[in-house]
Write a protein that holds these residues in place. Structure first.
Motif, PDB file in Angstrom:
ATOM      1  N   PHE A 131       0.843  -1.236   0.032  1.00  0.00           N
ATOM      2  CA  PHE A 131       0.076  -0.040   0.185  1.00  0.00           C
ATOM      3  C   PHE A 131       0.859   1.294   0.013  1.00  0.00           C
ATOM      4  N   GLU A 132       2.128   1.060   0.477  1.00  0.00           N
ATOM      5  CA  GLU A 132       3.034   2.368   0.290  1.00  0.00           C
ATOM      6  C   GLU A 132       3.287   2.522  -1.126  1.00  0.00           C
ATOM      7  N   LEU A 133       3.591   1.268  -1.995  1.00  0.00           N
ATOM      8  CA  LEU A 133       3.751   1.463  -3.552  1.00  0.00           C
ATOM      9  C   LEU A 133       2.377   2.336  -4.034  1.00  0.00           C
ATOM     10  N   ALA A 134       1.285   1.827  -3.582  1.00  0.00           N
ATOM     11  CA  ALA A 134      -0.049   2.249  -4.317  1.00  0.00           C
ATOM     12  C   ALA A 134      -0.140   3.589  -3.848  1.00  0.00           C
ATOM     13  N   ALA A 135       0.568   4.199  -2.988  1.00  0.00           N
ATOM     14  CA  ALA A 135       0.352   5.697  -2.081  1.00  0.00           C
ATOM     15  C   ALA A 135      -0.892   5.689  -1.386  1.00  0.00           C
ATOM     16  N   ARG A 136      -1.205   4.566  -0.704  1.00  0.00           N
ATOM     17  CA  ARG A 136      -2.395   4.583   0.174  1.00  0.00           C
ATOM     18  C   ARG A 136      -1.965   3.952   1.419  1.00  0.00           C
ATOM     19  N   ASN A 174      -0.887   4.207 -14.718  1.00  0.00           N
ATOM     20  CA  ASN A 174      -0.174   4.581 -13.652  1.00  0.00           C
ATOM     21  C   ASN A 174       0.748   3.945 -12.857  1.00  0.00           C
ATOM     22  N   ALA A 175       0.536   2.504 -12.974  1.00  0.00           N
ATOM     23  CA  ALA A 175       1.379   1.523 -12.202  1.00  0.00           C
ATOM     24  C   ALA A 175       2.573   0.992 -12.961  1.00  0.00           C
ATOM     25  N   PHE A 176       2.697   1.227 -14.156  1.00  0.00           N
ATOM     26  CA  PHE A 176       3.806   0.510 -14.800  1.00  0.00           C
ATOM     27  C   PHE A 176       4.646   1.861 -15.801  1.00  0.00           C
ATOM     28  N   GLN A 177       5.808   1.841 -15.685  1.00  0.00           N
ATOM     29  CA  GLN A 177       7.015   2.399 -16.194  1.00  0.00           C
ATOM     30  C   GLN A 177       7.729   1.518 -17.144  1.00  0.00           C
ATOM     31  N   LYS A 178       8.767   2.069 -17.917  1.00  0.00           N
ATOM     32  CA  LYS A 178       9.571   1.080 -18.527  1.00  0.00           C
ATOM     33  C   LYS A 178      10.332   0.317 -17.647  1.00  0.00           C
ATOM     34  N   GLU A 179      10.765   1.029 -16.371  1.00  0.00           N
ATOM     35  CA  GLU A 179      11.606   0.301 -15.584  1.00  0.00           C
ATOM     36  C   GLU A 179      11.212  -0.665 -14.614  1.00  0.00           C
ATOM     37  N   ASN A 180       9.780  -0.754 -14.522  1.00  0.00           N
ATOM     38  CA  ASN A 180       9.206  -1.494 -13.323  1.00  0.00           C
ATOM     39  C   ASN A 180       8.288  -2.655 -13.804  1.00  0.00           C
ATOM     40  N   ARG A 195      10.741 -20.049 -11.559  1.00  0.00           N
ATOM     41  CA  ARG A 195      10.614 -19.092 -10.663  1.00  0.00           C
ATOM     42  C   ARG A 195       9.757 -17.867 -11.630  1.00  0.00           C
ATOM     43  N   ILE A 196       8.951 -17.343 -10.850  1.00  0.00           N
ATOM     44  CA  ILE A 196       8.151 -16.132 -11.519  1.00  0.00           C
ATOM     45  C   ILE A 196       8.608 -14.855 -10.615  1.00  0.00           C
ATOM     46  N   GLN A 197       9.287 -14.002 -11.526  1.00  0.00           N
ATOM     47  CA  GLN A 197       9.586 -12.429 -10.864  1.00  0.00           C
ATOM     48  C   GLN A 197       8.825 -11.596 -11.367  1.00  0.00           C
ATOM     49  N   PHE A 198       8.415 -10.785 -10.345  1.00  0.00           N
ATOM     50  CA  PHE A 198       7.305  -9.478 -10.857  1.00  0.00           C
ATOM     51  C   PHE A 198       8.116  -8.336 -10.524  1.00  0.00           C
ATOM     52  N   ASP A 199       8.080  -7.246 -11.391  1.00  0.00           N
ATOM     53  CA  ASP A 199       8.638  -6.171 -11.094  1.00  0.00           C
ATOM     54  C   ASP A 199       7.751  -5.205 -10.045  1.00  0.00           C
ATOM     55  N   GLU A 200       8.322  -4.135  -9.589  1.00  0.00           N
ATOM     56  CA  GLU A 200       7.708  -3.332  -8.469  1.00  0.00           C
ATOM     57  C   GLU A 200       6.216  -3.059  -9.159  1.00  0.00           C
ATOM     58  N   GLY A 201       6.086  -2.660 -10.363  1.00  0.00           N
ATOM     59  CA  GLY A 201       4.902  -2.055 -10.898  1.00  0.00           C
ATOM     60  C   GLY A 201       3.564  -3.125 -10.558  1.00  0.00           C
ATOM     61  N   TYR A 202       3.889  -4.352 -10.853  1.00  0.00           N
ATOM     62  CA  TYR A 202       2.729  -5.392 -10.414  1.00  0.00           C
ATOM     63  C   TYR A 202       2.267  -5.264  -8.777  1.00  0.00           C
ATOM     64  N   LEU A 203       3.234  -5.006  -8.048  1.00  0.00           N
ATOM     65  CA  LEU A 203       2.899  -5.146  -6.593  1.00  0.00           C
ATOM     66  C   LEU A 203       2.116  -3.834  -6.545  1.00  0.00           C
ATOM     67  N   LYS A 204       2.512  -2.767  -7.108  1.00  0.00           N
ATOM     68  CA  LYS A 204       1.849  -1.334  -7.060  1.00  0.00           C
ATOM     69  C   LYS A 204       0.191  -1.421  -7.563  1.00  0.00           C
ATOM     70  N   ILE A 232      -3.130  -0.689  -5.768  1.00  0.00           N
ATOM     71  CA  ILE A 232      -4.086   0.073  -6.288  1.00  0.00           C
ATOM     72  C   ILE A 232      -5.456  -0.600  -6.506  1.00  0.00           C
ATOM     73  N   ALA A 233      -5.468  -1.960  -6.773  1.00  0.00           N
ATOM     74  CA  ALA A 233      -6.685  -2.607  -7.273  1.00  0.00           C
ATOM     75  C   ALA A 233      -7.359  -2.815  -5.946  1.00  0.00           C
ATOM     76  N   ILE A 234      -6.738  -3.271  -4.719  1.00  0.00           N
ATOM     77  CA  ILE A 234      -7.442  -3.429  -3.662  1.00  0.00           C
ATOM     78  C   ILE A 234      -7.991  -2.205  -3.096  1.00  0.00           C
ATOM     79  N   SER A 235      -7.088  -0.851  -3.284  1.00  0.00           N
ATOM     80  CA  SER A 235      -7.521   0.351  -2.891  1.00  0.00           C
ATOM     81  C   SER A 235      -8.900   0.661  -3.534  1.00  0.00           C
ATOM     82  N   LYS A 236      -8.832   0.614  -4.720  1.00  0.00           N
ATOM     83  CA  LYS A 236     -10.161   0.704  -5.549  1.00  0.00           C
ATOM     84  C   LYS A 236     -11.089   0.030  -4.845  1.00  0.00           C
ATOM     85  N   ARG A 237     -11.184  -1.042  -4.703  1.00  0.00           N
ATOM     86  CA  ARG A 237     -12.371  -2.007  -4.363  1.00  0.00           C
ATOM     87  C   ARG A 237     -12.509  -1.707  -2.695  1.00  0.00           C
TER      88      ARG A 237
END
Length: 640
Positions: A90-95, A564-570, A587-596, A600-605
């Motif tokens: 939620f820190e990544l999502a700014a909430r 809003n969630a994804f940039q080229k670097e994440n 192994r499946i590795q997710f960049d920061e954008g997917y955690l963000k 965001i999705a949970i915050s919207k809900r």
């Protein structure tokens, strides 16, 4: 205001199970639900014959045993680790305020008093043997203070009818008596083990009261160190007889499904049957050669990424152990191409394959060679060993027989922001390969029912002729226009050791030429360096968003969230498969954008739920005001 917000948040977190208190309650409910299937109705007078039957069941209960090792383990590293993950998301999502609400909602479960929030907890699922094996779930929780924990447990278990009674002559055993039946909890090594079972289940009662469960902190030390949440399946916990019986039932069920269906062509039936039998053999192979399987996930906060692993541990000295150890092999022929980054999608494999897998691949190659031969060759040509189809498949089969697979495919974003698919398949050297491919293309073009437009030697890239296959339709649909820039064609060609292909408009040819030029101009040292895992898939979402205009993105709620969630670097999702010391790991590795995005999705809900609650409250207020006005009217207050 804060109190109101916390109060209003309870509904959403009951649904999302974000806060750890609800997570613990869920674990308790899992055990309760399992036990409900086995539980009896409240005691009442029963017929004499039924009583005798129960007595006989009790006498034979000793014949049924609970296996010594759990089949399944669900391990949570610690409550604090989960709360820390929630804070981070939620820190990544700014909430961050939602994470605060999550922590505050622990008050609903007595703030988890009596539970050690820095140690691991989870569920162990044992099997009770019998004609139909039954699950026996036990939950382990780290405990600081017994009495305080029991108070918390009363809050966590639904219902108001539970009573806690200390067992006679046992300081470590408590009985929970409630409307769902009896529950037994046992304290050992600073942990409580809770068993929920049916009433008068003597075998289960004996297990929870007498078995040495060991110290979960030590037993699950590796799981807790590596993963925030992990599922472990121990195949060694399944007795050989039970495993054989299961495979027998499963084999029968599969064989029943593999009969030829009405209206199914012989070719389609043969392929489906071959695939079905192969899947069955793979399951049997895994159950006999595998030792355990682990699914685990964690959030790496410093690297700002999420990781999900699937590990398969092979039995020592087994065929599977030897096979996975030799997976890496030599560097890919295409290594300088597969090292390119920031592609919309890229898949590559350069690995050694075990003898068992070679036979499998050869079966499929023989099938496709046979089907293509029946379609394109005369009966006399099929009897010869020099047909173009045989010359085409021969170097592929040779490569497989040598035990190495080397392929790649990439979805490339071109300067026009449209996509093109390119790829290559390494085969054993053969000077007949280019001519064989050309002959096959010509034969397809001459088929009476062929509706495709085929152009041989349509393009030349890096000295290799590409043949173009166009679909019947000349008009691109919306998706083709959006992603590919028009009606796509298949371009295919070959040199003496690689089958090259591209799909898209004319820009696909340019994309393939660029990749081949990168390969041809690389130094020998660069081509020998393996830069990717033996099996790897890479996905970037930002290039997909670039296919749309800013106006289109802003008009779409989902796409604006993604933007809003994804940039080229994440925006990277990286999937790799590599051997470990004892088996193999995907192994499946997710960049920061997917955690963000998750935050965001949970915050919207959460926001939508708050809005609904406010609307319902306002609606009730309006209804009460309307009733009050009607009451005043009826009483004649307005006239006065």
């Amino acid at each position: 205001m804060r109190t109101s917000c916390i109060s209003g948040s309870r509904g959403i977190f009951k649904k999302t199970l974000l806060h750890c208190g609800r997570l613990l309650s869920l674990l308790v409910l899992i055990c309760l639900c399992t036990s409900t299937l086995l539980a009896q109705e409240p005691k009442s007078e029963k017929p004499e014959a039924e009583k005798k039957g129960e007595e006989q069941e009790k006498k034979t209960a000793g014949l049924e045993t609970i296996l010594p090792k759990p089949l399944l383990i669900i391990n949570i590293a610690s409550i604090e680790r989960i709360l820390s993950d929630i804070d981070f998301i939620f820190e990544l999502a700014a909430r961050p305020e939602i994470a605060e609400i999550a922590s505050a909602s622990l008050a609903n479960v007595n703030d988890l008093e009596g539970i050690d929030r820095n140690k691991n907890l989870g569920v162990e699922l044992y099997l009770k043997t019998g004609l139909i094996p039954q699950p026996v779930p036990t939950m382990y929780l780290p405990v600081k203070k017994v009495r305080t924990f029991l108070d918390t447990l009363e809050v966590m278990i639904p219902g108001d009818e539970e009573t806690f009674t200390k067992a006679k002559d046992r300081d470590d055993l408590y009985i929970i008596d409630g409307r769902r039946g009896n529950s037994v909890i046992r304290f050992q090594d600073d942990y409580v083990h809770m068993l929920f079972q049916g009433v008068e289940n003597e075998t289960s009662l004996d297990m929870i009261s007498s078995r040495d469960f060991g110290d979960p902190a030590q037993k699950m030390q590796n799981l807790s160190a590596d993963y925030d949440l992990a599922f472990k399946i121990d195949l060694n916990a399944i007795p050989e007889l039970m495993r054989t019986t299961f495979l027998g039932f499963f084999r029968t069920a599969i064989e029943t499904q593999l009969q030829q269906r009405d209206g199914e062509s012989l070719a389609a039936y043969e392929l489906r049957r071959m695939s079905g039998k192969q899947n069955l053999e793979n399951i049997e192979y895994f159950l006999s050669e595998g030792q355990e399987m682990v699914f685990g996930g964690r959030i790496e906060k410093e690297a700002k990424r999420g990781v999900v692993d699937m590990l398969i541990k092979a039995r020592p000295n087994s065929d599977l152990a030897r096979a996975v150890k030799n997976i890496p092999g030599k560097a890919s022929y295409f290594s300088v191409i597969t090292a390119r980054e920031n592609l919309p999608l890229a898949v590559s494999a350069s690995m050694n394959i075990a003898r068992r897998d070679r036979l499998i691949y050869q079966k499929y190659l023989n099938y496709f060679e046979k089907q293509l031969g029946e379609k394109l060759l005369t009966e006399e040509e099929r009897l010869q060993n020099t047909s173009s189809i045989q010359q085409f498949f021969s170097p592929v089969k040779t490569m497989v027989d040598k035990g190495h697979i080397d392929v790649f495919t990439q979805l490339v974003s071109t300067p026009t922001k449209k996509f093109a698919l390119i790829g290559g398949i390494k085969v054993a050297p053969s000077s007949n390969l280019p001519a064989a491919l050309l002959d096959i293309i010509n034969r397809i073009d001459q088929l009476p029912d062929n509706k495709m437009r085929i152009f041989t030697n349509a393009e030349t890239v890096q000295g290799i002729s590409l043949h173009q296959v166009q679909p019947e339709s000349e008009t691109a649909d919306d998706k083709q226009q959006r992603f590919l820039g028009g009606v796509p064609s298949l371009y295919i060609g070959a040199d003496n050791e690689v089958i090259w292909f591209a799909m898209g408009t004319e820009i696909a040819v340019a994309a393939l030429n660029e990749a081949m030029e990168t390969l041809n101009t690389a130094t020998p040292e660069a081509r020998k360096e393996q830069r990717t895992a033996p099996v790897q898939m890479e996905f970037h979402i930002r290039p997909w968003l670039n296919l749309f205009s800013e106006a289109e993105i802003q008009e779409s709620g989902i796409m604006s969230i993604l933007d809003n969630a994804f940039q080229k670097e994440n925006d990277l999702v990286l999937v790799t498969t590599q051997p470990t010391e004892t088996g193999v790991r995907t192994r499946i590795q997710f960049d920061e954008g997917y955690l963000k995005l998750l935050g965001i999705a949970i915050s919207k809900r959460f926001d939508r739920n708050q809005e609904r609650q406010l609307e319902q409250k306002n609606k009730k207020t309006r209804e009460l005001e309307k009733k009050a006005q009607e009451l005043e009217k009826n009483l004649g207050i307005e006239n006065n």
